[in-house]
Design a protein around this motif. Structure first.
Motif, PDB file in Angstrom:
ATOM      1  N   ALA A 289       2.024   5.873   9.192  1.00  0.00           N
ATOM      2  CA  ALA A 289       0.690   5.314   8.956  1.00  0.00           C
ATOM      3  C   ALA A 289      -0.380   6.153   9.646  1.00  0.00           C
ATOM      4  O   ALA A 289      -1.477   6.352   9.104  1.00  0.00           O
ATOM      5  CB  ALA A 289       0.635   3.878   9.463  1.00  0.00           C
ATOM      6  N   THR A 290      -0.073   6.686  10.811  1.00  0.00           N
ATOM      7  CA  THR A 290      -1.039   7.517  11.532  1.00  0.00           C
ATOM      8  C   THR A 290      -1.288   8.811  10.773  1.00  0.00           C
ATOM      9  O   THR A 290      -2.435   9.257  10.637  1.00  0.00           O
ATOM     10  CB  THR A 290      -0.507   7.825  12.954  1.00  0.00           C
ATOM     11  N   ILE A 291      -0.232   9.415  10.272  1.00  0.00           N
ATOM     12  CA  ILE A 291      -0.379  10.662   9.513  1.00  0.00           C
ATOM     13  C   ILE A 291      -1.159  10.398   8.225  1.00  0.00           C
ATOM     14  O   ILE A 291      -1.985  11.207   7.806  1.00  0.00           O
ATOM     15  CB  ILE A 291       1.002  11.268   9.204  1.00  0.00           C
ATOM     16  N   ALA A 292      -0.902   9.260   7.607  1.00  0.00           N
ATOM     17  CA  ALA A 292      -1.578   8.950   6.341  1.00  0.00           C
ATOM     18  C   ALA A 292      -3.019   8.516   6.563  1.00  0.00           C
ATOM     19  O   ALA A 292      -3.770   8.354   5.605  1.00  0.00           O
ATOM     20  CB  ALA A 292      -0.823   7.855   5.606  1.00  0.00           C
ATOM     21  N   GLY A 293      -3.422   8.304   7.802  1.00  0.00           N
ATOM     22  CA  GLY A 293      -4.801   7.945   8.076  1.00  0.00           C
ATOM     23  C   GLY A 293      -5.028   6.446   8.188  1.00  0.00           C
ATOM     24  O   GLY A 293      -6.168   5.998   8.282  1.00  0.00           O
ATOM     25  N   PHE A 294      -3.985   5.667   8.181  1.00  0.00           N
ATOM     26  CA  PHE A 294      -4.139   4.218   8.345  1.00  0.00           C
ATOM     27  C   PHE A 294      -4.004   3.871   9.821  1.00  0.00           C
ATOM     28  O   PHE A 294      -3.332   4.554  10.577  1.00  0.00           O
ATOM     29  CB  PHE A 294      -3.065   3.453   7.558  1.00  0.00           C
ATOM     30  N   SER A 295      -4.608   2.773  10.198  1.00  0.00           N
ATOM     31  CA  SER A 295      -4.414   2.332  11.583  1.00  0.00           C
ATOM     32  C   SER A 295      -3.138   1.488  11.630  1.00  0.00           C
ATOM     33  O   SER A 295      -2.909   0.648  10.769  1.00  0.00           O
ATOM     34  CB  SER A 295      -5.607   1.518  12.058  1.00  0.00           C
ATOM     35  N   ALA A 296      -2.356   1.724  12.636  1.00  0.00           N
ATOM     36  CA  ALA A 296      -1.095   0.993  12.760  1.00  0.00           C
ATOM     37  C   ALA A 296      -1.374  -0.451  13.173  1.00  0.00           C
ATOM     38  O   ALA A 296      -2.239  -0.690  14.013  1.00  0.00           O
ATOM     39  CB  ALA A 296      -0.209   1.675  13.786  1.00  0.00           C
ATOM     40  N   PRO A 297      -0.650  -1.394  12.601  1.00  0.00           N
ATOM     41  CA  PRO A 297      -0.911  -2.811  12.924  1.00  0.00           C
ATOM     42  C   PRO A 297      -0.439  -3.213  14.333  1.00  0.00           C
ATOM     43  O   PRO A 297      -0.921  -4.171  14.888  1.00  0.00           O
ATOM     44  CB  PRO A 297      -0.112  -3.582  11.864  1.00  0.00           C
ATOM     45  N   PHE A 298       0.463  -2.461  14.913  1.00  0.00           N
ATOM     46  CA  PHE A 298       0.947  -2.798  16.259  1.00  0.00           C
ATOM     47  C   PHE A 298       1.564  -1.574  16.885  1.00  0.00           C
ATOM     48  O   PHE A 298       1.885  -0.603  16.221  1.00  0.00           O
ATOM     49  CB  PHE A 298       1.962  -3.944  16.224  1.00  0.00           C
ATOM     50  N   ASP A 299       1.755  -1.656  18.155  1.00  0.00           N
ATOM     51  CA  ASP A 299       2.377  -0.574  18.903  1.00  0.00           C
ATOM     52  C   ASP A 299       3.803  -0.983  19.217  1.00  0.00           C
ATOM     53  O   ASP A 299       4.034  -1.956  19.918  1.00  0.00           O
ATOM     54  CB  ASP A 299       1.601  -0.288  20.189  1.00  0.00           C
TER      55      ASP A 299
END
Length: 99
Positions: free
Chosen positions: A83-93
């Protein structure tokens, strides 16, 4: 022998017979108790074996659960990375979700 001596002898023999009967009854009760305890020990040993088997099963389940948990954490990290590579913000860590 005098009558008093015969009476004393009879009382002594009667006492001996009563003590012998008491000893026999006590021995029978003791023997029955020992047999009952032996049966109880056998039953407890069988239960102990069953508990040992359950403990081994629980240990195997625990290992599988740990492996599954690690796989889920790894999947979560990969999804976050994707998700980070695709430009989305991750919903959780994933690292903050450790128990």
């Amino acid at each position: 022998m005098s009558p008093e001596a015969w009476i004393a002898l009879a009382i002594g023999v009667a006492t001996l017979v009563v003590n012998g009967c008491t000893l026999a009854v006590g021995y029978g009760i003791l023997r029955g108790t020992v047999n009952a305890l032996k049966e109880r020990v056998i039953a407890l040993e069988k239960q102990s074996e069953a508990i040992a088997g359950l403990q081994a099963l629980i240990a195997r389940i625990d290992e599988r659960t740990k492996g599954t948990d690690e796989n889920l954490r790894d999947l979560s990290r990969r999804l976050e990375w994707t998700a980070t590579i695709a430009g989305f913000s991750a919903p959780f860590d994933a690292d903050k979700r450790k128990p």
